[in-house]
Design a protein around this motif. Structure first.
Motif, PDB file in Angstrom:
ATOM      1  N   SER A 102       0.877  -1.173   0.000  1.00 30.44           N
ATOM      2  CA  SER A 102       0.000   0.000   0.000  1.00 30.44           C
ATOM      3  C   SER A 102       0.913   1.223   0.000  1.00 30.44           C
ATOM      4  CB  SER A 102      -0.920  -0.007   1.222  1.00 30.44           C
ATOM      5  OG  SER A 102      -0.165   0.013   2.403  1.00 30.44           O
ATOM      6  N   PRO A 103       0.410   2.375  -0.438  1.00 31.68           N
ATOM      7  CA  PRO A 103       1.281   3.560  -0.504  1.00 31.68           C
ATOM      8  C   PRO A 103       1.904   3.868   0.852  1.00 31.68           C
ATOM      9  CG  PRO A 103      -0.822   3.981  -1.572  1.00 31.68           C
ATOM     10  CD  PRO A 103      -0.950   2.660  -0.893  1.00 31.68           C
ATOM     11  N   THR A 104       3.187   4.088   0.826  1.00 31.17           N
ATOM     12  CA  THR A 104       3.923   4.411   2.046  1.00 31.17           C
ATOM     13  C   THR A 104       5.064   5.356   1.690  1.00 31.17           C
ATOM     14  OG1 THR A 104       4.977   3.451   4.002  1.00 31.17           O
ATOM     15  CG2 THR A 104       5.487   2.413   1.913  1.00 31.17           C
ATOM     16  N   THR A 105       5.612   6.012   2.671  1.00 31.23           N
ATOM     17  CA  THR A 105       6.718   6.935   2.412  1.00 31.23           C
ATOM     18  C   THR A 105       8.055   6.218   2.540  1.00 31.23           C
ATOM     19  OG1 THR A 105       6.899   7.611   4.715  1.00 31.23           O
ATOM     20  CG2 THR A 105       5.426   8.918   3.301  1.00 31.23           C
ATOM     21  N   VAL A 106       9.066   6.811   1.939  1.00 37.62           N
ATOM     22  CA  VAL A 106      10.429   6.294   2.064  1.00 37.62           C
ATOM     23  C   VAL A 106      10.822   6.269   3.542  1.00 37.62           C
ATOM     24  CG1 VAL A 106      12.854   6.765   1.511  1.00 37.62           C
ATOM     25  CG2 VAL A 106      11.100   7.052  -0.249  1.00 37.62           C
ATOM     26  N   ALA A 107      10.449   7.300   4.285  1.00 36.13           N
ATOM     27  CA  ALA A 107      10.781   7.372   5.711  1.00 36.13           C
ATOM     28  C   ALA A 107      10.186   6.203   6.484  1.00 36.13           C
ATOM     29  CB  ALA A 107      10.292   8.692   6.297  1.00 36.13           C
TER      30      ALA A 107
END
Length: 122
Positions: A63-68
């Motif tokens: 699912s969409p997630t951030t690099v962080a």
């Protein structure tokens, strides 16, 4: 996944594999991305064998997630995570999208989501 399932992670000692080993000694990702860049799996399988860290990063991008967030969950420095993710971009397994302009409402929602997740963990 707990530490008991990950042979390269020890609860007391931390990661048993050095970050430069994970990135094969590379210090720059092939794809430019920021900590707040969104990453999502494409559903395509990358060519060849995935290293354990690549496979784990890909799993986190269902699912969409951030690099962080990926970096935090992998317990890796951001630059090493960016290298892993850029390998997956090169293989066609994930897409990235840079964060919008500061006045973009999606940027605010991303920051609020990250803040909520951090507060739940504390």
């Amino acid at each position: 996944m707990g530490a008991e399932q990950e042979p390269w992670l020890d609860e007391a000692a931390g990661r048993l594999v050095r970050p430069y080993t994970v990135s094969n000694g590379r210090t720059e990702p092939s794809t430019r991305m920021e900590l707040l860049s969104m990453v999502i799996a494409t559903g395509r399988q990358p060519h060849g064998h995935l290293e354990p860290d690549h496979a784990q990063a890909l799993g986190l991008c269902r699912s969409p997630t951030t690099v962080a967030e990926v970096a935090a969950r992998l317990r890796l420095p951001a630059v090493v995570t960016k290298i892993l993710l850029s390998d997956l971009v090169d293989a066609g397994a994930v897409h990235t999208r840079s964060p919008g302009k500061p006045d973009d409402p999606t940027t605010t929602s991303v920051l609020e989501t990250i803040l909520d997740a951090l507060q739940r963990r504390l």
